[in-house]
Design an enzyme around this catalytic site. Structure first.
Site, PDB file in Angstrom:
ATOM      1  N   TYR A 238       0.810  -1.230   0.000  1.00  0.00           N
ATOM      2  CA  TYR A 238       0.000   0.000   0.000  1.00  0.00           C
ATOM      3  C   TYR A 238       0.840   1.276   0.000  1.00  0.00           C
ATOM      4  O   TYR A 238       0.594   2.191  -0.789  1.00  0.00           O
ATOM      5  CB  TYR A 238      -0.890  -0.059   1.248  1.00  0.00           C
ATOM      6  CG  TYR A 238      -1.682   1.178   1.580  1.00  0.00           C
ATOM      7  CD1 TYR A 238      -2.868   1.465   0.915  1.00  0.00           C
ATOM      8  CD2 TYR A 238      -1.277   2.035   2.603  1.00  0.00           C
ATOM      9  CE1 TYR A 238      -3.619   2.594   1.258  1.00  0.00           C
ATOM     10  CE2 TYR A 238      -2.024   3.153   2.946  1.00  0.00           C
ATOM     11  CZ  TYR A 238      -3.196   3.431   2.267  1.00  0.00           C
ATOM     12  OH  TYR A 238      -3.931   4.539   2.613  1.00  0.00           O
ATOM     13  N   LYS A 242       0.857   5.282  -2.071  1.00  0.00           N
ATOM     14  CA  LYS A 242       0.570   6.578  -1.436  1.00  0.00           C
ATOM     15  C   LYS A 242       1.786   7.508  -1.511  1.00  0.00           C
ATOM     16  O   LYS A 242       1.636   8.732  -1.581  1.00  0.00           O
ATOM     17  CB  LYS A 242       0.135   6.359   0.019  1.00  0.00           C
ATOM     18  CG  LYS A 242      -1.246   5.734   0.135  1.00  0.00           C
ATOM     19  CD  LYS A 242      -2.328   6.682  -0.371  1.00  0.00           C
ATOM     20  CE  LYS A 242      -3.724   6.093  -0.271  1.00  0.00           C
ATOM     21  NZ  LYS A 242      -4.749   6.961  -0.874  1.00  0.00           N
TER      22      LYS A 242
HETATM   23  N1  LIG Z   1      -9.252   4.270   6.107  1.00  0.00           N
HETATM   24  C1  LIG Z   1      -8.022   4.641   6.447  1.00  0.00           C
HETATM   25  O1  LIG Z   1      -7.517   4.253   7.511  1.00  0.00           O
HETATM   26  C2  LIG Z   1      -7.247   5.554   5.570  1.00  0.00           C
HETATM   27  C3  LIG Z   1      -7.599   5.782   4.261  1.00  0.00           C
HETATM   28  N2  LIG Z   1      -6.859   6.634   3.483  1.00  0.00           N
HETATM   29  C4  LIG Z   1      -7.229   6.873   2.110  1.00  0.00           C
HETATM   30  O2  LIG Z   1      -8.415   7.646   2.087  1.00  0.00           O
HETATM   31  C5  LIG Z   1      -9.214   7.292   0.978  1.00  0.00           C
HETATM   32  C6  LIG Z   1     -10.592   6.880   1.464  1.00  0.00           C
HETATM   33  O3  LIG Z   1     -10.477   5.820   2.380  1.00  0.00           O
HETATM   34  P1  LIG Z   1     -11.785   5.148   2.996  1.00  0.00           P
HETATM   35  O4  LIG Z   1     -12.809   6.176   3.172  1.00  0.00           O
HETATM   36  O5  LIG Z   1     -11.361   4.326   4.146  1.00  0.00           O
HETATM   37  O6  LIG Z   1     -12.188   4.159   1.824  1.00  0.00           O
HETATM   38  P2  LIG Z   1     -13.584   3.454   1.491  1.00  0.00           P
HETATM   39  O7  LIG Z   1     -13.249   2.071   1.062  1.00  0.00           O
HETATM   40  O8  LIG Z   1     -14.559   3.639   2.590  1.00  0.00           O
HETATM   41  O9  LIG Z   1     -14.092   4.244   0.226  1.00  0.00           O
HETATM   42  C7  LIG Z   1     -13.424   4.126  -0.966  1.00  0.00           C
HETATM   43  C8  LIG Z   1     -14.240   4.797  -2.025  1.00  0.00           C
HETATM   44  O10 LIG Z   1     -13.544   4.726  -3.251  1.00  0.00           O
HETATM   45  C9  LIG Z   1     -14.350   4.085  -4.229  1.00  0.00           C
HETATM   46  N3  LIG Z   1     -13.469   3.362  -5.113  1.00  0.00           N
HETATM   47  C10 LIG Z   1     -12.556   2.431  -4.778  1.00  0.00           C
HETATM   48  N4  LIG Z   1     -11.919   1.975  -5.870  1.00  0.00           N
HETATM   49  C11 LIG Z   1     -12.446   2.643  -6.922  1.00  0.00           C
HETATM   50  C12 LIG Z   1     -12.208   2.606  -8.306  1.00  0.00           C
HETATM   51  N5  LIG Z   1     -11.322   1.773  -8.849  1.00  0.00           N
HETATM   52  N6  LIG Z   1     -12.917   3.426  -9.113  1.00  0.00           N
HETATM   53  C13 LIG Z   1     -13.835   4.260  -8.587  1.00  0.00           C
HETATM   54  N7  LIG Z   1     -14.096   4.327  -7.284  1.00  0.00           N
HETATM   55  C14 LIG Z   1     -13.417   3.529  -6.459  1.00  0.00           C
HETATM   56  C15 LIG Z   1     -15.299   3.208  -3.412  1.00  0.00           C
HETATM   57  O11 LIG Z   1     -16.491   2.876  -4.073  1.00  0.00           O
HETATM   58  P3  LIG Z   1     -16.645   1.516  -4.940  1.00  0.00           P
HETATM   59  O12 LIG Z   1     -15.977   0.421  -4.144  1.00  0.00           O
HETATM   60  O13 LIG Z   1     -18.118   1.350  -5.108  1.00  0.00           O
HETATM   61  O14 LIG Z   1     -15.959   1.782  -6.232  1.00  0.00           O
HETATM   62  C16 LIG Z   1     -15.580   4.133  -2.253  1.00  0.00           C
HETATM   63  O15 LIG Z   1     -16.511   5.110  -2.621  1.00  0.00           O
HETATM   64  C17 LIG Z   1      -8.455   6.177   0.264  1.00  0.00           C
HETATM   65  O16 LIG Z   1      -7.693   6.730  -0.772  1.00  0.00           O
HETATM   66  C18 LIG Z   1      -7.558   5.622   1.340  1.00  0.00           C
HETATM   67  O17 LIG Z   1      -6.395   5.027   0.818  1.00  0.00           O
HETATM   68  C19 LIG Z   1      -5.778   7.294   3.983  1.00  0.00           C
HETATM   69  C20 LIG Z   1      -5.389   7.108   5.262  1.00  0.00           C
HETATM   70  C21 LIG Z   1      -6.070   6.196   6.148  1.00  0.00           C
HETATM   71  C1  LIG Z   2       6.281  10.139  18.806  1.00  0.00           C
HETATM   72  C2  LIG Z   2       6.229   9.933  17.336  1.00  0.00           C
HETATM   73  C3  LIG Z   2       5.879   8.560  16.931  1.00  0.00           C
HETATM   74  C4  LIG Z   2       5.827   8.445  15.427  1.00  0.00           C
HETATM   75  C5  LIG Z   2       5.537   7.032  15.083  1.00  0.00           C
HETATM   76  C6  LIG Z   2       4.962   6.883  13.734  1.00  0.00           C
HETATM   77  C7  LIG Z   2       4.010   5.707  13.787  1.00  0.00           C
HETATM   78  C8  LIG Z   2       3.412   5.496  12.477  1.00  0.00           C
HETATM   79  C9  LIG Z   2       2.004   5.004  12.615  1.00  0.00           C
HETATM   80  C10 LIG Z   2       1.536   4.673  11.273  1.00  0.00           C
HETATM   81  C11 LIG Z   2       0.087   4.780  11.156  1.00  0.00           C
HETATM   82  C12 LIG Z   2      -0.272   4.290   9.795  1.00  0.00           C
HETATM   83  C13 LIG Z   2      -1.542   4.855   9.351  1.00  0.00           C
HETATM   84  C14 LIG Z   2      -1.821   4.394   7.961  1.00  0.00           C
HETATM   85  C15 LIG Z   2      -3.254   4.549   7.677  1.00  0.00           C
HETATM   86  C16 LIG Z   2      -3.614   4.078   6.321  1.00  0.00           C
HETATM   87  O1  LIG Z   2      -3.318   4.703   5.348  1.00  0.00           O
HETATM   88  C17 LIG Z   2      -4.320   2.798   6.194  1.00  0.00           C
HETATM   89  N1  LIG Z   2      -5.063   2.441   7.330  1.00  0.00           N
HETATM   90  C18 LIG Z   2      -5.093   2.768   4.921  1.00  0.00           C
HETATM   91  O2  LIG Z   2      -6.387   2.355   4.992  1.00  0.00           O
END
Ligand SMILES: NC(=O)C1=CN([C@@H]2O[C@H](COP(=O)(O)OP(=O)(O)OC[C@H]3O[C@@H](n4cnc5c(N)ncnc54)[C@H](OP(=O)(O)O)[C@@H]3O)[C@@H](O)[C@H]2O)C=CC1
Ligand SMILES: CCCCCCCCCCCCCCCC(=O)[C@@H](N)CO
Length: 397
Positions: A238, A242
């Site tokens: 992943y 990103k």
């Molecule tokens: N959840 C987390 O912990 C974190 C998430 N992110 C990022 O934030 C964003 C949102 O995450 P999150 O809300 O958890 O994700 P969700 O899985 O809840 O939502 C993803 C959305 O993207 C759509 N999607 C996925 N693939 C495609 C595709 N190929 N074409 C069109 N639409 C697509 C899905 O709809 P459908 O499946 O119907 O296509 C859905 O609407 C992502 O980019 C994720 O990587 C970043 C940090 C942390």
């Molecule tokens: C005192 C300072 C400490 C710093 C430590 C750093 C620790 C890193 C934690 C990493 C968290 C990863 C989140 C990724 C979320 C994400 O993108 C996915 N869940 C996608 O869905």
């Protein structure tokens, strides 16, 4: 009544900041700073008779002019707007005047999401909403989406494209099926690159006719993660996708100067990236089913946030004009420590400040990283090489 070239009553201008900004940035007529200052009384309270609908969040929208100005809604295209963070972004922007177009693959989910977004609209009679069914890992689909938005919007391109679509497959490198490396790049990197390119090409192709209501800038917003800057064990399929998004944002943000120079009368194009740590969405629950226990252990440092909070903080950072927005302290920390050539993007002085803070953060990360590597090594000693706890049923070793 005297009206300036932006259609705003001259007397409404905040004399202090507006003219100061004009003085220092005369060559950049489309700078987002041009709008006005945050506290400007004239613009923060537009005259009711000039409003076409109740104007919620007026003060903040004035700052960046991202989502609308009095009487004019901006069109925001949100990929992945049917669920999770994308849906929250759509709801919050609907509450700030924007016309919203959401894109995802599941058509039924899209329709449900539209209902949920419309609930938040401030000007229900005027705001418009649309859903497009597309798999954005296909470049032709991205082009089709952009064509459909332009058609739906009376021949005009969207003003903001926010790429939220993505997915996570957090597993150890050695245990990841080879096809996942490709699937993750497609889902997170290419799904954003294709639509961002389609948007840019559309903006360059369709000239903006002179009008006071034109946007001062157009925005591409990418959605990164903490691991765009600093990865941990268990995110190898992943995190490169990103990190690639961060690099893409950096690259495009250099190229848009070419267009700003060549087409000075067109709205400037700005590229932003929001970076989030764990967001409490259904997909997060699902990814935790395959995530190694050692990864969960390392992630304990992160206090996950709701999609509502991440969307809200992202929007606040964008309205302040930031190109890189971290939505939590930990992400801010690893971001500041890894800015490198990205620092200059907020201007020289902000860049210098970030550099100083970054030096301190890098030192802190030296210690953190050593500690985390010891945790992983110790995990291997106690539980074996699977990354899962002994006796968890997933532990092969
Ligand atoms: N959840 C987390 O912990 C974190 C998430 N992110 C990022 O934030 C964003 C949102 O995450 P999150 O809300 O958890 O994700 P969700 O899985 O809840 O939502 C993803 C959305 O993207 C759509 N999607 C996925 N693939 C495609 C595709 N190929 N074409 C069109 N639409 C697509 C899905 O709809 P459908 O499946 O119907 O296509 C859905 O609407 C992502 O980019 C994720 O990587 C970043 C940090 C942390
Ligand atoms: C005192 C300072 C400490 C710093 C430590 C750093 C620790 C890193 C934690 C990493 C968290 C990863 C989140 C990724 C979320 C994400 O993108 C996915 N869940 C996608 O869905």
């Amino acid at each position: 009544m005297e009206v300036d070239e932006e259609g705003v009553k001259t007397g409404d201008r905040c004399s202090r900041l507006y003219y100061l900004v004009k003085l220092f940035r005369p060559s950049n007529p489309y700078s987002s700073l041009r709008t006005c200052c945050f506290r400007c009384p004239g613009l923060a309270k537009p005259k009711p008779k000039r409003q076409r609908f109740e104007y919620a969040g007026a003060q903040s929208t004035q700052v960046g002019d991202h989502w609308g100005i009095p009487g004019v809604c901006r069109v925001v295209l949100i990929t992945g707007g049917s669920r999770g963070m994308g849906l929250e972004v759509a709801r919050q922007l609907a509450g700030r005047n924007a016309y919203i177009v959401i894109v995802a693959r599941d058509a039924k989910r899209l329709e449900e999401a539209l209902v949920c977004i419309k609930e938040k609209a401030v000007g229900r009679r005027f705001q418009r909403f649309h859903a497009i069914n597309a798999d954005l890992t296909d470049p032709n689909a991205a082009q089709r989406v952009m064509r459909e938005v332009v058609e739906w919007n009376g021949g005009k391109p969207p003003d903001v494209v926010w790429c939220c679509a993505g997915s996570a497959h957090p597993t150890l490198f050695a245990d990841t099926p080879a096809e996942e490396f490709k699937a993750q790049m497609e889902s997170n990197y290419l799904s954003a690159a294709y639509i961002a390119q389609a948007a840019l090409q559309t903006w360059l192709r369709i000239p903006t006719p002179p009008s006071p209501s034109n946007p001062k800038a157009r925005h591409i917003i990418l959605t990164g993660s903490t691991v765009s800057f600093y990865s941990i064990a268990g995110y190898s399929p992943y995190s490169p996708s990103k990190a690639a998004l961060r690099s893409l944002a950096d690259s495009i943000s250099r190229e848009v100067h070419l267009y700003a120079g060549a087409n000075p009368k067109e709205p400037e194009i700005k590229v932003h990236t929001v970076f989030a740590a764990s967001i409490l969405t259904d997909s997060y629950e699902r990814e935790n089913l395959i995530k190694a226990d050692v990864t969960k252990k390392l992630e304990e440092a992160d206090k996950s946030q709701t999609a509502e909070a991440v969307a809200r903080k992202s929007i606040v950072g964008l309205e302040r004009g930031y190109e890189f927005v971290a939505t939590d302290f930990l992400t801010k920390l690893v971001m500041t420590a890894n800015m490198g050539g990205s620092s200059g993007r907020g201007g020289f002085w902000r860049g210098l400040g970030l550099w100083v803070v970054g030096c301190v953060m890098s030192l802190l990360l030296l210690v953190v990283r050593g500690g985390q590597d010891r945790v992983v090594r110790n995990w291997g000693r106690v539980h074996g090489a699977s990354g899962f706890k002994k006796g968890s049923g997933r532990n092969a070793g």
